[in-house]
Write an enzyme that holds these catalytic residues in place. Sequence first.
Site, PDB file in Angstrom:
ATOM      1  CE  LYS A 196      -2.040   2.987   1.672  1.00 39.53           C
ATOM      2  NZ  LYS A 196      -1.841   4.390   1.168  1.00 39.53           N
TER       3      LYS A 196
ATOM      4  CB  CYS B 142      12.428   9.791   8.732  1.00 40.56           C
ATOM      5  SG  CYS B 142      13.388   8.457   8.023  1.00 40.56           S
TER       6      CYS B 142
ATOM      7  CD  GLU C 103       8.987  14.009  10.673  1.00 38.91           C
ATOM      8  OE1 GLU C 103       7.804  13.634  10.756  1.00 38.91           O
ATOM      9  OE2 GLU C 103       9.905  13.253  10.314  1.00 38.91           O
TER      10      GLU C 103
ATOM     11  CD  GLU D 285      11.974   1.388  10.916  1.00 40.18           C
ATOM     12  OE1 GLU D 285      12.340   2.424  11.497  1.00 40.18           O
ATOM     13  OE2 GLU D 285      12.582   0.318  11.019  1.00 40.18           O
TER      14      GLU D 285
ATOM     15  N   GLY E  58       6.068   5.751   8.017  1.00 40.06           N
ATOM     16  CA  GLY E  58       5.256   6.956   7.852  1.00 40.06           C
ATOM     17  C   GLY E  58       5.317   7.812   9.098  1.00 40.06           C
ATOM     18  CB  SER E  59       3.353  10.737  10.055  1.00 39.55           C
ATOM     19  OG  SER E  59       2.053  10.184  10.011  1.00 39.55           O
ATOM     20  CB  THR E  60       4.871   9.985  15.135  1.00 35.26           C
ATOM     21  OG1 THR E  60       6.272   9.738  14.957  1.00 35.26           O
ATOM     22  CG2 THR E  60       4.465   9.642  16.558  1.00 35.26           C
TER      23      THR E  60
ATOM     24  N   GLY F 145       1.251   6.172  12.743  1.00 33.90           N
ATOM     25  CA  GLY F 145       1.797   5.009  13.471  1.00 33.90           C
ATOM     26  C   GLY F 145       0.996   4.718  14.732  1.00 33.90           C
TER      27      GLY F 145
HETATM   28  P1  NAD Z   1       1.833   9.359   6.476  1.00 34.71           P
HETATM   29  O1  NAD Z   1       1.911   8.792   7.843  1.00 34.71           O
HETATM   30  O2  NAD Z   1       0.921  10.476   6.226  1.00 34.71           O
HETATM   31  O3  NAD Z   1       1.434   8.199   5.424  1.00 34.71           O
HETATM   32  C1  NAD Z   1       2.155   6.997   5.360  1.00 34.71           C
HETATM   33  C2  NAD Z   1       1.263   5.890   4.823  1.00 34.71           C
HETATM   34  O4  NAD Z   1       0.228   5.597   5.768  1.00 34.71           O
HETATM   35  C3  NAD Z   1       0.566   6.242   3.524  1.00 34.71           C
HETATM   36  O5  NAD Z   1       0.632   5.124   2.672  1.00 34.71           O
HETATM   37  C4  NAD Z   1      -0.852   6.517   3.976  1.00 34.71           C
HETATM   38  O6  NAD Z   1      -1.815   6.338   2.978  1.00 34.71           O
HETATM   39  C5  NAD Z   1      -1.012   5.490   5.075  1.00 34.71           C
HETATM   40  N1  NAD Z   1      -2.078   5.763   6.060  1.00 34.71           N
HETATM   41  C6  NAD Z   1      -2.618   6.952   6.409  1.00 34.71           C
HETATM   42  N2  NAD Z   1      -3.526   6.774   7.388  1.00 34.71           N
HETATM   43  C7  NAD Z   1      -3.574   5.442   7.652  1.00 34.71           C
HETATM   44  C8  NAD Z   1      -4.293   4.642   8.582  1.00 34.71           C
HETATM   45  N3  NAD Z   1      -5.155   5.191   9.445  1.00 34.71           N
HETATM   46  N4  NAD Z   1      -4.069   3.315   8.594  1.00 34.71           N
HETATM   47  C9  NAD Z   1      -3.166   2.757   7.758  1.00 34.71           C
HETATM   48  N5  NAD Z   1      -2.450   3.460   6.852  1.00 34.71           N
HETATM   49  C10 NAD Z   1      -2.645   4.794   6.810  1.00 34.71           C
HETATM   50  O7  NAD Z   1       3.350   9.750   6.089  1.00 34.71           O
HETATM   51  P2  NAD Z   1       3.892  10.526   4.810  1.00 34.71           P
HETATM   52  O8  NAD Z   1       3.433  11.945   4.858  1.00 34.71           O
HETATM   53  O9  NAD Z   1       3.679   9.731   3.581  1.00 34.71           O
HETATM   54  O10 NAD Z   1       5.470  10.469   5.088  1.00 34.71           O
HETATM   55  C11 NAD Z   1       6.146  11.354   5.923  1.00 34.71           C
HETATM   56  C12 NAD Z   1       6.371  10.744   7.287  1.00 34.71           C
HETATM   57  O11 NAD Z   1       7.005   9.483   7.170  1.00 34.71           O
HETATM   58  C13 NAD Z   1       7.296  11.589   8.138  1.00 34.71           C
HETATM   59  O12 NAD Z   1       6.795  11.630   9.447  1.00 34.71           O
HETATM   60  C14 NAD Z   1       8.602  10.842   8.094  1.00 34.71           C
HETATM   61  O13 NAD Z   1       9.457  11.064   9.176  1.00 34.71           O
HETATM   62  C15 NAD Z   1       8.135   9.424   8.040  1.00 34.71           C
HETATM   63  N6  NAD Z   1       9.153   8.536   7.486  1.00 34.71           N
HETATM   64  C16 NAD Z   1       9.782   7.689   8.348  1.00 34.71           C
HETATM   65  C17 NAD Z   1      10.787   6.866   7.875  1.00 34.71           C
HETATM   66  C18 NAD Z   1      11.498   5.909   8.787  1.00 34.71           C
HETATM   67  O14 NAD Z   1      12.138   4.990   8.287  1.00 34.71           O
HETATM   68  N7  NAD Z   1      11.423   6.070  10.091  1.00 34.71           N
HETATM   69  C19 NAD Z   1      11.139   6.898   6.524  1.00 34.71           C
HETATM   70  C20 NAD Z   1      10.459   7.764   5.668  1.00 34.71           C
HETATM   71  C21 NAD Z   1       9.462   8.593   6.173  1.00 34.71           C
END
Ligand code: NAD
Length: 487
Positions: free
Chosen positions: A184, A293, A392, A259, A237-239, A242
């Site tokens: 996804k 990140c 962030e 992550e 993705g974002s905290t 998460g």
């Molecule tokens: P995001 O959290 O908005 O989205 C990430 C994914 O989660 C997307 O595919 C989104 O569609 C999905 N998503 C959204 N809501 C969901 C839910 N309720 N249930 C399941 N899936 C859902 O993040 P973003 O804006 O795409 O990316 C930026 C963030 O990612 C930043 O916070 C960055 O620090 C983090 N990031 C972390 C790492 C790491 O390895 N720690 C690497 C890259 C990015």
Amino acid sequence: MASKTYQLLIGGESVDGGGGTYGIVNPATENIVGEAPEATAADAEAAAQAARDASPAWKRTTPEERANLLLALADAIKQRSDELLPLIIAETGATLNVGSALQVPQAVARFQRYARGAMQDINVALPPSIMPTTPLAPGGVIGGQVLRQPVGVVACITAYNFPLVNMAGKVGPALATGNTIVMKPAPQDPLAIIEFADICREVGFPPGVINVVTGSAPEVGQALVESPNIDMVSFTGSTGVGVKIYEAGAKTMKRLLLELGGKGACIVCEDADITKAITGLASVWGFHSGQICTAPTRAIVHRSVYDQLVGGLTATAPNLKVGPPESPETMVGPVITGVHRDRIEGYIQSGADEGADVVVDGRRPEGFDRGFYVGPTLIANCNNDMTAVREEIFGPVIVVVPYDDDDEAIAIANDSPYGLYDYVFSEDTGKAYGMAQQLQAGHVGINTAQRNHEAPFGGFKMSGVGRDGGDWGLYAHTEIQSVIWPG
Ligand code: NAD
């Protein structure tokens, strides 16, 4: 020219999304790159079911079979890089420099690495142990083995910044260890992942082993997290998201790799090589516009070198050319969406409003009628309570906080909800090593922004749960099973 319409891959079949399609916007031009399928929750469940159906046979494949398929995948991506790279640049806004060096080659490297991973013996033999006779069983020598079994079906849910690389870091180890998967990708840039799913089918992965669902809204990811056919969520993705996955996953006791976000502290000591520190910090600007990140965005600088560092960064900023991603001279491309640009601009304004000095202001750089550009930005004279220092930003923005002694620097660095990736710049590497041990972060770089892909990767505190990278990627996508026998 009409843009291409993409399809989901479910159980080996390309199918339309139940909700139609939505346009993917090029962050540099605001033109439509292609039409992505809008999957429904039912599509997500169908993909999870397909992965579940494919799971028993895939688990029984030999390590050699899995390794050969992963190697074939790496080769096929390499062969198709001339086609994948422009697509990734168009949908992410990554510069040619970043895209050609990292977006595609790094994904290839990950599949090669996890082809080797499929062949690794990650089981552990236990030393014989002597057990006394009890009402349970006769005593004697008991032998045992700790097996690392595939978890089953893994939902790989990823962030937008490095679509193929983020996905490869999950798909590679998950497949190598015998899991089937549902991918996804992020809503903003899923097209290269759909192409990638097609490549997986072409190289011969059996139907259902690899599936892909995409959508513009959170529902598709949510449906996967809630599905009883998904055993593990491997998430980047974002905290904020998460936390939602942690909560929603509890009902079906999902295995989780999370992550998440970061706010990298970068301590620049009195005895730092300032040129090295400036080079490391400027990666926040020049490396994917700070949409990383791990970026060292929070400079914590000894007061004795503060003016020198801020002056050096101020002089460096204009050298990083803001421009269209395809141009080889461009160092800073656009950020992913207009909404994200507005968010970054809001953080810059908050710095000014809360009393910091916006020394270099990258808002609305000249010469761009279209595209979501933010130039290098430096916010100095901050304190650790300011919004731009605590949250962030995920953009080309460095904030600078002065300090007086190294204990204070550690305290400032650790006074953060995040703990993903910190940095120490000091020519006394022994001291830097000691400071690294006091930092609450999953990773600490000493005098470098360079990476070691074999090192375990993941966060302390709100930056996540679990580790991937190198062998840890293999471990993360397995369940531990103990098998014992009388010796
Ligand atoms: P995001 O959290 O908005 O989205 C990430 C994914 O989660 C997307 O595919 C989104 O569609 C999905 N998503 C959204 N809501 C969901 C839910 N309720 N249930 C399941 N899936 C859902 O993040 P973003 O804006 O795409 O990316 C930026 C963030 O990612 C930043 O916070 C960055 O620090 C983090 N990031 C972390 C790492 C790491 O390895 N720690 C690497 C890259 C990015």
